[in-house]
Design an enzyme around this catalytic site. Structure first.
Site, PDB file in Angstrom:
ATOM      1  CB  ILE A  72      17.836 -14.869  37.742  1.00 29.86           C
ATOM      2  CG1 ILE A  72      16.951 -14.962  36.490  1.00 29.86           C
ATOM      3  CG2 ILE A  72      18.102 -13.412  38.107  1.00 29.86           C
ATOM      4  CD1 ILE A  72      15.574 -14.344  36.649  1.00 29.86           C
ATOM      5  CB  VAL A  75      23.126 -15.280  34.928  1.00 27.51           C
ATOM      6  CG1 VAL A  75      23.491 -14.196  33.915  1.00 27.51           C
ATOM      7  CG2 VAL A  75      23.030 -16.637  34.231  1.00 27.51           C
ATOM      8  CD  GLU A  76      21.352 -10.079  36.989  1.00 25.96           C
ATOM      9  OE1 GLU A  76      22.378  -9.381  37.094  1.00 25.96           O
ATOM     10  OE2 GLU A  76      20.384  -9.749  36.282  1.00 25.96           O
ATOM     11  CB  SER A  77      25.365 -12.114  42.183  1.00 32.25           C
ATOM     12  OG  SER A  77      24.561 -13.180  42.693  1.00 32.25           O
TER      13      SER A  77
END
Length: 219
Positions: A72, A75-77
């Site tokens: 996560i 993918v997020e940052s």
């Protein structure tokens, strides 16, 4: 002389065999090809980041899969703690203070919501994001039986909320959970790809699944 050379060669050969047998076995995570569930062997060896200690702490504290947290974040940052989105999602796990942040505070018996400074702090951001994953699994998605389906559902709920996901099955939460349990993980995955009203959700699930599998297989 020949006898002495022959004896020395045998000793060297035996020493080489001994050192090979004592060489430590690489510890890794692998995927079960039948359902893509990670099988943990002796250890997980991920690519090093400055946030490894915080990820391990939160994974242990909230009983959340460490690989999922890392996927996560990737993918997020892409492991950049200073990132702020157009919708004001902040930090490594792209937390919105007024939604996931507030839910995490409430889970810990606190009022209010985290500040922007809190969410830009890697340790606090990862703790809040992992708390939110725990809330999704423990409260909003409780009752989903298959661990692979729960993993998919958690990822989709993380990006677009559990309510939006469940309503693709039924407006009643109990009936929605029952319908989910009648599907295989692959059928659930395809349902999200075809039925989720937010186009972001199926793309996000695909991205996190790929990041997760890459981490699980490669390391």
């Amino acid at each position: 002389m020949k006898k002495m050379i022959s004896s020395a060669f045998v000793l060297l050969l035996l020493a080489g065999c001994s050192s090979t047998s004592e060489r430590p076995v690489k510890k890794q995570r692998m995927l079960d090809n039948t359902n893509q569930q990670p099988i943990t062997t002796q250890n997980t060896a991920f690519p090093r980041t400055p946030f490894d200690e915080f990820i391990r702490e939160s994974a242990s504290r909230y009983s959340v899969d460490e690989t999922l947290i890392r996927a996560i974040i990737e993918v997020e940052s892409n492991f950049r703690p200073e990132v702020v989105s157009k919708s004001n999602a902040i930090g490594l796990m792209q937390i919105k203070a007024s939604t996931a942040g507030r839910d995490a505070y409430r889970y810990h018996g606190k009022s209010g919501e985290p500040t922007s400074g809190d969410l830009k702090d890697p340790r606090k951001n990862i703790d809040i994001g992992t708390t939110y994953i725990r809330i999704l699994k423990e409260q909003h998605l409780a009752g989903i039986n298959h661990p692979q389906t729960m993993y998919y559902a958690t990822v989709v709920a993380y990006v677009n909320g559990a309510g939006a996901l469940l309503r693709t099955f039924d407006n009643d939460k109990g009936r929605a959970i029952a319908m989910i349990n009648n599907l295989s993980p692959e059928e659930f995955y395809q349902h999200v790809q075809a039925k989720h009203p937010a186009s972001q959700a199926p793309r996000y699930l695909w991205k996190v699944k790929n990041a997760y599998n890459a981490l699980a297989v490669s390391y």
